[in-house]
Design a protein around this motif. Structure first.
Motif, short mmCIF file in Angstrom:
data_model
loop_
_atom_site.label_atom_id
_atom_site.label_comp_id
_atom_site.label_asym_id
_atom_site.label_seq_id
_atom_site.Cartn_x
_atom_site.Cartn_y
_atom_site.Cartn_z
N SER A 90 0.86 -1.09 0.43
CA SER A 90 -0.45 -0.28 0.13
C SER A 90 0.96 1.43 -0.03
O SER A 90 2.03 1.59 0.36
N ILE A 91 1.12 2.39 -0.66
CA ILE A 91 0.70 3.63 -1.06
C ILE A 91 0.36 4.53 -0.01
O ILE A 91 -0.82 5.11 -0.22
N HIS A 92 0.88 5.66 0.66
CA HIS A 92 0.40 6.33 1.67
C HIS A 92 0.78 7.61 0.68
O HIS A 92 1.72 8.12 1.10
N LEU A 93 -0.15 8.74 0.45
CA LEU A 93 0.16 10.34 0.03
C LEU A 93 -0.41 11.15 1.30
O LEU A 93 -1.54 11.05 1.32
N ILE A 94 0.41 11.90 2.09
CA ILE A 94 0.27 12.78 3.33
C ILE A 94 0.02 14.08 2.27
O ILE A 94 1.02 14.24 1.82
N SER A 95 -1.46 14.74 1.83
CA SER A 95 -1.14 16.12 0.94
C SER A 95 -2.15 17.28 2.53
O SER A 95 -2.33 17.28 3.08
N ALA A 96 -0.88 18.64 2.02
CA ALA A 96 -2.22 19.75 2.30
C ALA A 96 -3.01 20.50 1.75
O ALA A 96 -3.12 20.60 0.85
N GLY A 97 -4.25 19.72 1.98
CA GLY A 97 -5.53 20.17 1.15
C GLY A 97 -5.53 19.00 -0.04
O GLY A 97 -5.29 17.97 0.42
N ASP A 98 -6.15 19.46 -1.19
CA ASP A 98 -6.21 18.69 -2.59
C ASP A 98 -4.79 17.87 -3.50
O ASP A 98 -4.09 18.60 -3.81
N PRO A 99 -4.86 16.38 -3.41
CA PRO A 99 -3.51 16.28 -3.93
C PRO A 99 -3.27 16.95 -5.72
O PRO A 99 -4.89 16.90 -5.98
N ASP A 100 -2.95 16.62 -6.69
CA ASP A 100 -2.90 16.70 -7.66
C ASP A 100 -3.40 15.37 -8.25
O ASP A 100 -2.52 14.57 -7.94
N PRO A 101 -4.42 15.00 -8.27
CA PRO A 101 -4.70 13.63 -8.45
C PRO A 101 -4.18 12.45 -9.38
O PRO A 101 -3.90 11.46 -9.26
N GLU A 102 -4.15 13.33 -10.55
CA GLU A 102 -3.49 12.55 -12.11
C GLU A 102 -2.53 12.81 -11.51
O GLU A 102 -1.64 10.64 -11.82
N ARG A 103 -1.72 12.93 -11.16
CA ARG A 103 0.22 13.38 -11.19
C ARG A 103 0.22 10.96 -9.22
O ARG A 103 1.16 10.88 -10.20
N ALA A 104 -0.67 12.25 -8.73
CA ALA A 104 -0.34 10.61 -7.82
C ALA A 104 -1.07 9.51 -8.48
O ALA A 104 0.02 8.63 -7.63
N ASP A 105 -1.94 9.68 -8.31
CA ASP A 105 -1.80 7.93 -9.28
C ASP A 105 -1.14 7.68 -10.54
O ASP A 105 -0.62 6.68 -10.28
N SER A 106 -0.62 8.57 -11.38
CA SER A 106 0.77 8.08 -12.65
C SER A 106 1.91 7.73 -11.99
O SER A 106 2.66 6.69 -12.00
N ALA A 107 2.13 8.22 -10.34
CA ALA A 107 3.01 7.77 -9.40
C ALA A 107 2.49 6.21 -8.58
O ALA A 107 3.90 5.94 -8.98
N ALA A 108 1.71 6.35 -8.31
CA ALA A 108 1.99 5.20 -7.25
C ALA A 108 1.85 3.91 -8.39
O ALA A 108 2.02 3.04 -8.29
N ARG A 109 1.42 4.36 -9.79
CA ARG A 109 1.40 3.06 -10.52
C ARG A 109 2.08 2.95 -11.36
O ARG A 109 2.18 0.84 -11.60
N ALA A 110 3.05 3.62 -11.47
CA ALA A 110 4.51 3.13 -12.01
C ALA A 110 5.23 2.81 -10.92
O ALA A 110 5.79 2.36 -11.40
N CYS A 111 4.78 2.97 -9.20
CA CYS A 111 5.71 2.48 -8.92
C CYS A 111 5.59 1.16 -8.77
O CYS A 111 6.10 -0.19 -8.82
N PHE A 112 3.71 0.58 -8.21
CA PHE A 112 3.82 -1.37 -8.81
C PHE A 112 4.26 -1.42 -10.03
O PHE A 112 4.19 -2.30 -9.81
N ASP A 113 3.94 -0.55 -11.00
CA ASP A 113 4.08 -1.10 -12.39
C ASP A 113 5.65 -2.11 -11.55
O ASP A 113 6.53 -2.86 -12.85
N GLU A 114 6.25 -1.08 -11.76
CA GLU A 114 7.62 -1.30 -11.19
C GLU A 114 8.24 -2.60 -10.42
O GLU A 114 8.94 -3.40 -10.85
N LEU A 115 6.94 -3.12 -9.51
CA LEU A 115 7.03 -3.63 -7.91
C LEU A 115 7.11 -5.14 -9.29
O LEU A 115 7.68 -6.36 -9.27
N HIS A 116 6.02 -4.86 -10.21
CA HIS A 116 5.18 -6.01 -10.73
C HIS A 116 6.68 -6.95 -11.69
O HIS A 116 6.90 -7.96 -12.04
N GLU A 117 7.39 -6.01 -12.40
CA GLU A 117 8.34 -6.22 -13.45
C GLU A 117 9.74 -6.74 -12.82
O GLU A 117 9.29 -7.43 -12.71
N ILE A 118 9.75 -6.21 -10.89
CA ILE A 118 11.00 -6.82 -10.45
C ILE A 118 10.72 -8.60 -10.30
O ILE A 118 11.47 -9.15 -10.26
#
Length: 270
Positions: free
Chosen positions: A21-49
Motif C-alpha cells: 500500500s502507498i500512502h500519500l499525505i498532502s496539504a489540501g487536495d493533491p493533484d490526483p492525476e500526478r499522484a495516481d500516475s506515480a503510484a501506478r508507476a511504482c506498482f508497475d516497476e514492482l510487478h516487473e521486478i
C-alpha cells in the motif's frame, strides 16, 4: 510547519504475494492525476521486478538461471546488480544472509526490500515537492519519506510477537525504513544459511535504517543470529532496533549501543 488540513490517499495492490500500500499525505487536495500516475508507476516497476526474480514463475530470469537456460550476463541487468549486492550482504553479515545456501542463486531474502526502496525512491519521493509525506508499506516493511519543510512524523507501531494485537513500542520516523522479521506470522521459516536449519530463539526483530534494503537484510540477520548473539549490532550501522526473544526478553539499541534489555510486560513506547 504542519499543514492546517491534511488529506490522505491510499493505493493498494498485491505484489510478490503480499499486500502493498502507498500512502500519500498532502496539504489540501493533491493533484490526483500526478499522484495516481506515480503510484501506478511504482506498482508497475514492482510487478516487473517480481517477474524477473520470482522463484515461483517458471519463466522468470531467476528460474531460467537455476535451470541453466540463462547466464547472468544475458539476464536483465538488475540481476547482476542484485548478485553483487547479495555477495556484499553475505560478507557484511558474516554469512547470516546468503543467496546461495540452497546451491543456486536465490536472492529472495534481498529482493523485496531492495525493490520497494528502489521503486519508491524513483516514483514516490518526487511527490514531496507538493506533498507532506509519502510512504509504502510492503507486508509490514516500510519505506517512508517526509518533506523537509514540515514537522510530519510517521507513527509506526511495533507488534508484540507473543500477544496477537498487542504492541511493544511505537516508533517515530520522518525519512527512513523499518523492517521486521520473525516467527510470529509464518513460524520458523527463516533458514540459517550457515547450517541449513531454521533459525530459533528470536520471535521478532525490527530494524530502523535509512534504507529498506539495509533494514530488511539486518532484520533477517538478527533472527538468524539468535537470542545469544548481539555482537552484530556494533557493525550493522542501523539507526535503532528491537529484538524480542522467544522467552520474552527485549533488546533495544541506538546506533551501535545496546540501551535496554527487559522482559515484555505490556505496551511500551520507544
Amino acid at each position: 510547519m504542519r499543514p492546517a488540513r491534511e488529506a490522505k490517499t491510499v493505493w493498494v495492490e498485491e505484489i510478490m504475494g503480499i499486500p502493498m500500500s502507498i500512502h500519500l499525505i498532502s496539504a489540501g487536495d493533491p493533484d490526483p492525476e500526478r499522484a495516481d500516475s506515480a503510484a501506478r508507476a511504482c506498482f508497475d516497476e514492482l510487478h516487473e521486478i517480481d517477474h524477473i526474480f520470482s522463484t515461483y514463475r517458471q519463466d522468470s530470469d531467476i528460474s531460467r538461471i537455476r535451470r541453466g537456460e540463462l547466464m547472468i550476463t544475458d539476464a536483465d541487468p538488475r540481476v547482476a546488480r542484485v548478485w553483487t549486492a547479495c555477495e556484499r550482504a553475505e560478507r557484511e553479515t558474516g554469512g547470516m544472509f546468503s543467496a546461495h545456501w540452497r546451491g543456486w542463486f536465490d536472492p529472495t531474502g534481498w529482493v523485496k526490500g531492495w525493490a520497494v526502496e528502489e521503486a519508491s525512491r524513483r516514483h514516490l519521493a518526487p511527490l514531496l515537492d507538493s506533498a507532506v509525506a509519502v510512504g509504502i508499506n510492503a507486508g509490514g516493511d516500510l519505506q517512508l519519506f517526509t518533506a523537509a519543510q514540515t514537522d510530519w512524523r510517521w507513527q509506526v507501531g511495533i507488534a508484540d510477537p507473543r500477544r496477537r494485537g498487542g504492541m511493544i513500542a511505537t516508533l517515530e520516523v520522518t525519512d527512513g525504513a523499518i523492517a521486521t522479521s520473525g516467527t510470529a506470522e509464518r513460524g520458523h521459516h527463516i533458514i540459517d544459511p550457515r547450517t541449513g536449519v531454521p533459525a530459533a530463539g528470536v520471535a521478532s526483530a525490527t530494524i530502523v535504517s535509512d534504507s529498506l534494503a539495509h533494514a530488511d537484510l539486518w532484520a533477517t540477520a538478527a533472527v538468524v543470529a539468535g537470542s545469544a548473539d548481539h555482537a552484530w549490532i556494533g557493525s550493522a550501522k542501523t539507526r535503532t532496533g528491537i529484538v524480542v526473544d522467544d522467552d520474552g526478553a527485549v533488546t533495544r539499541w541506538l546506533g551501535s549501543t545496546k540501551i535496554d534489555v527487559q522482559q515484555v510486560s505490556g505496551p511500551q513506547a520507544a
